[in-house]
Write a protein that holds these residues in place. Structure first.
Motif, PDB file in Angstrom:
ATOM      1  N   TYR A 209      20.865   2.094 -55.069  1.00  0.00           N
ATOM      2  CA  TYR A 209      19.935   0.986 -54.818  1.00  0.00           C
ATOM      3  C   TYR A 209      18.960   0.937 -55.999  1.00  0.00           C
ATOM      4  CZ  TYR A 209      21.129   2.255 -49.918  1.00  0.00           C
ATOM      5  OH  TYR A 209      21.762   2.581 -48.740  1.00  0.00           O
ATOM      6  N   PRO A 210      18.695  -0.226 -56.612  1.00  0.00           N
ATOM      7  CA  PRO A 210      19.435  -1.480 -56.448  1.00  0.00           C
ATOM      8  C   PRO A 210      20.642  -1.531 -57.371  1.00  0.00           C
ATOM      9  CG  PRO A 210      17.586  -1.856 -57.921  1.00  0.00           C
ATOM     10  CD  PRO A 210      17.525  -0.396 -57.510  1.00  0.00           C
ATOM     11  N   ASP A 211      21.455  -2.573 -57.205  1.00  0.00           N
ATOM     12  CA  ASP A 211      22.646  -2.688 -58.033  1.00  0.00           C
ATOM     13  C   ASP A 211      22.289  -3.172 -59.441  1.00  0.00           C
ATOM     14  OD1 ASP A 211      22.384  -5.506 -57.990  1.00  0.00           O
ATOM     15  OD2 ASP A 211      23.733  -5.705 -56.285  1.00  0.00           O
ATOM     16  N   ASP A 212      23.270  -3.146 -60.317  1.00  0.00           N
ATOM     17  CA  ASP A 212      23.027  -3.458 -61.726  1.00  0.00           C
ATOM     18  C   ASP A 212      22.454  -4.853 -61.932  1.00  0.00           C
ATOM     19  OD1 ASP A 212      23.990  -0.979 -62.336  1.00  0.00           O
ATOM     20  OD2 ASP A 212      25.756  -1.672 -63.452  1.00  0.00           O
ATOM     21  N   SER A 213      22.903  -5.816 -61.141  1.00  0.00           N
ATOM     22  CA  SER A 213      22.421  -7.189 -61.348  1.00  0.00           C
ATOM     23  C   SER A 213      20.916  -7.273 -61.115  1.00  0.00           C
ATOM     24  CB  SER A 213      23.161  -8.165 -60.429  1.00  0.00           C
ATOM     25  OG  SER A 213      22.864  -7.909 -59.062  1.00  0.00           O
ATOM     26  N   ILE A 214      20.411  -6.535 -60.137  1.00  0.00           N
ATOM     27  CA  ILE A 214      18.972  -6.529 -59.894  1.00  0.00           C
ATOM     28  C   ILE A 214      18.250  -5.766 -60.988  1.00  0.00           C
ATOM     29  CG2 ILE A 214      17.161  -5.726 -58.317  1.00  0.00           C
ATOM     30  CD1 ILE A 214      18.998  -6.380 -55.992  1.00  0.00           C
ATOM     31  N   LEU A 215      18.824  -4.659 -61.450  1.00  0.00           N
ATOM     32  CA  LEU A 215      18.201  -3.911 -62.531  1.00  0.00           C
ATOM     33  C   LEU A 215      18.134  -4.742 -63.810  1.00  0.00           C
ATOM     34  CD1 LEU A 215      19.734  -0.363 -61.977  1.00  0.00           C
ATOM     35  CD2 LEU A 215      17.366  -1.072 -61.590  1.00  0.00           C
ATOM     36  N   GLU A 216      19.160  -5.530 -64.078  1.00  0.00           N
ATOM     37  CA  GLU A 216      19.127  -6.406 -65.255  1.00  0.00           C
ATOM     38  C   GLU A 216      18.003  -7.431 -65.146  1.00  0.00           C
ATOM     39  OE1 GLU A 216      23.089  -7.890 -65.223  1.00  0.00           O
ATOM     40  OE2 GLU A 216      23.962  -6.006 -65.974  1.00  0.00           O
ATOM     41  N   ARG A 217      17.806  -7.990 -63.952  1.00  0.00           N
ATOM     42  CA  ARG A 217      16.708  -8.946 -63.741  1.00  0.00           C
ATOM     43  C   ARG A 217      15.358  -8.237 -63.794  1.00  0.00           C
ATOM     44  NH1 ARG A 217      17.466 -13.292 -65.334  1.00  0.00           N
ATOM     45  NH2 ARG A 217      16.097 -14.401 -63.859  1.00  0.00           N
ATOM     46  N   ALA A 218      15.307  -7.005 -63.300  1.00  0.00           N
ATOM     47  CA  ALA A 218      14.068  -6.226 -63.358  1.00  0.00           C
ATOM     48  C   ALA A 218      13.650  -6.001 -64.809  1.00  0.00           C
ATOM     49  CB  ALA A 218      14.240  -4.894 -62.639  1.00  0.00           C
ATOM     50  N   LEU A 219      14.611  -5.672 -65.671  1.00  0.00           N
ATOM     51  CA  LEU A 219      14.317  -5.509 -67.090  1.00  0.00           C
ATOM     52  C   LEU A 219      13.791  -6.813 -67.680  1.00  0.00           C
ATOM     53  CD1 LEU A 219      14.457  -3.819 -69.711  1.00  0.00           C
ATOM     54  CD2 LEU A 219      16.832  -4.621 -69.969  1.00  0.00           C
ATOM     55  N   HIS A 220      14.400  -7.913 -67.322  1.00  0.00           N
ATOM     56  CA  HIS A 220      13.984  -9.230 -67.816  1.00  0.00           C
ATOM     57  C   HIS A 220      12.533  -9.519 -67.467  1.00  0.00           C
ATOM     58  CE1 HIS A 220      14.100 -13.520 -68.707  1.00  0.00           C
ATOM     59  NE2 HIS A 220      13.652 -13.757 -67.487  1.00  0.00           N
ATOM     60  N   PHE A 221      12.119  -9.147 -66.261  1.00  0.00           N
ATOM     61  CA  PHE A 221      10.764  -9.457 -65.812  1.00  0.00           C
ATOM     62  C   PHE A 221       9.751  -8.351 -66.145  1.00  0.00           C
ATOM     63  CE2 PHE A 221      13.188 -12.196 -62.778  1.00  0.00           C
ATOM     64  CZ  PHE A 221      12.662 -13.411 -63.208  1.00  0.00           C
ATOM     65  N   GLY A 222      10.211  -7.266 -66.774  1.00  0.00           N
ATOM     66  CA  GLY A 222       9.299  -6.207 -67.179  1.00  0.00           C
ATOM     67  C   GLY A 222       8.879  -5.273 -66.068  1.00  0.00           C
ATOM     68  N   VAL A 223       9.774  -5.057 -65.116  1.00  0.00           N
ATOM     69  CA  VAL A 223       9.485  -4.154 -64.007  1.00  0.00           C
ATOM     70  C   VAL A 223       9.734  -2.712 -64.444  1.00  0.00           C
ATOM     71  CG1 VAL A 223      10.135  -3.477 -61.650  1.00  0.00           C
ATOM     72  CG2 VAL A 223      10.088  -5.904 -62.292  1.00  0.00           C
ATOM     73  N   SER A 224       8.794  -1.815 -64.146  1.00  0.00           N
ATOM     74  CA  SER A 224       8.986  -0.392 -64.415  1.00  0.00           C
ATOM     75  C   SER A 224       9.960   0.202 -63.405  1.00  0.00           C
ATOM     76  CB  SER A 224       7.658   0.364 -64.318  1.00  0.00           C
ATOM     77  OG  SER A 224       6.745  -0.096 -65.290  1.00  0.00           O
ATOM     78  N   VAL A 225      10.705   1.227 -63.845  1.00  0.00           N
ATOM     79  CA  VAL A 225      11.663   1.886 -62.954  1.00  0.00           C
ATOM     80  C   VAL A 225      11.385   3.381 -62.907  1.00  0.00           C
ATOM     81  CG1 VAL A 225      13.482   0.170 -63.241  1.00  0.00           C
ATOM     82  CG2 VAL A 225      13.368   2.101 -64.828  1.00  0.00           C
TER      83      VAL A 225
END
Length: 269
Positions: A209-225
């Motif tokens: 959790y979450p899948d790659d598609s969400i992680l790619e969008r998270a990177l786009h929006f500048g979300v920390s992981v």
């Protein structure tokens, strides 16, 4: 530098082992930092433990904090033990949760949505008989709660933000791209991290959790992981840390974070 911010133990009623077991497992796994983050009690009712085997009782809470702080001192210089907690998010009980959690020196609080419409997100029967439109509404309601949790100011980390797929893998295919993007933008605006949680392998969905598609969008929006095994048994501490780090770099992340004294600490990937 290896870290794991999401671990449980016997107090929640559905995990094995004591806190020391998880710390020792962290040492064996080569962690520099381990966060202990068991489930909060349910503060929405007066009973000590209205939901046994789901969350710890209220009377166990202070002892939990005391034990983690004691072990933090004992293991200082060997592994950095952080005092965390995983809190449910119920909009109607925000005040009770906030007031209680603010009484303790947590290094971080993970906010996790575990139920939508008073039904567990892991209850696969919740999807039976629903139309396509009703499934979309359920998914959008889930992400609306996650957005509310991000805006609450209570959390440094949001837990397993697509875990509703856990026992219903088809959840991933329910269209809700706009809701997910709005959620990630809200998370970024509030400086909160999302975890890559490797416990999905214990559910029907498998994977993280979450899948790659969400992680790619998270990177786009500048979300920390950040990273959390969500270990409910000591053997899973740090589980798949290297694989997650490698995948994040492939997606395009250059760093991830952990929290100490509620301050974000950046670690290069």
């Amino acid at each position: 530098m290896k870290f794991d911010l999401h671990t449980h133990h016997f107090r929640c009623g559905h995990a094995d082992g004591n806190i020391r077991d998880y710390i020792e497992a962290g040492l064996a796994a080569g962690l520099a930092v381990i966060g202990i983050s068991d489930h909060t009690p349910y503060f929405g009712r007066v009973e000590d433990q209205p939901f046994p085997q789901i969350a710890m009782g209220k009377q166990a809470f202070a002892g939990y904090v005391e034990e983690v702080l004691k072990l933090k001192q004992e293991y200082a210089g060997r592994i950095d033990v952080l005092l965390g907690i995983e809190s449910d998010f119920f909009p109607e009980h925000v005040g009770a949760y906030r007031n209680t959690l603010n009484q303790y020196p947590f290094d971080y609080v993970i906010g996790s949505v575990h139920s939508v419409g008073e039904v567990s997100i892991f209850n696969k029967n919740r999807w039976k008989g629903l139309s396509r439109e009703e499934k979309i509404t359920s998914k959008e309601s889930y992400y609306d709660l996650i957005r509310q949790s991000a805006r609450s100011g209570m959390f440094q980390i949001l837990g397993h933000i697509d875990a509703m797929k856990g026992n219903y893998p088809a959840f991933t295919d329910i269209p809700a791209a706009q809701a997910i993007d709005e959620t990630l933008k809200t998370i970024a605006e509030h400086g909160i991290a999302i975890e890559i949680n490797t416990s999905g392998k214990t559910k029907l969905s498998g994977g993280w959790y979450p899948d790659d598609s969400i992680l790619e969008r998270a990177l786009h929006f500048g979300v920390s992981v950040t990273f959390g095994s969500d270990a409910h048994t000591p053997s899973r501490v740090g589980d798949e840390w290297e694989e997650v780090a490698r995948r994040l770099k492939e997606i395009g992340f250059h760093e991830w974070v952990y929290f100490k004294n509620k301050q974000k600490i950046t670690v290069p990937l």
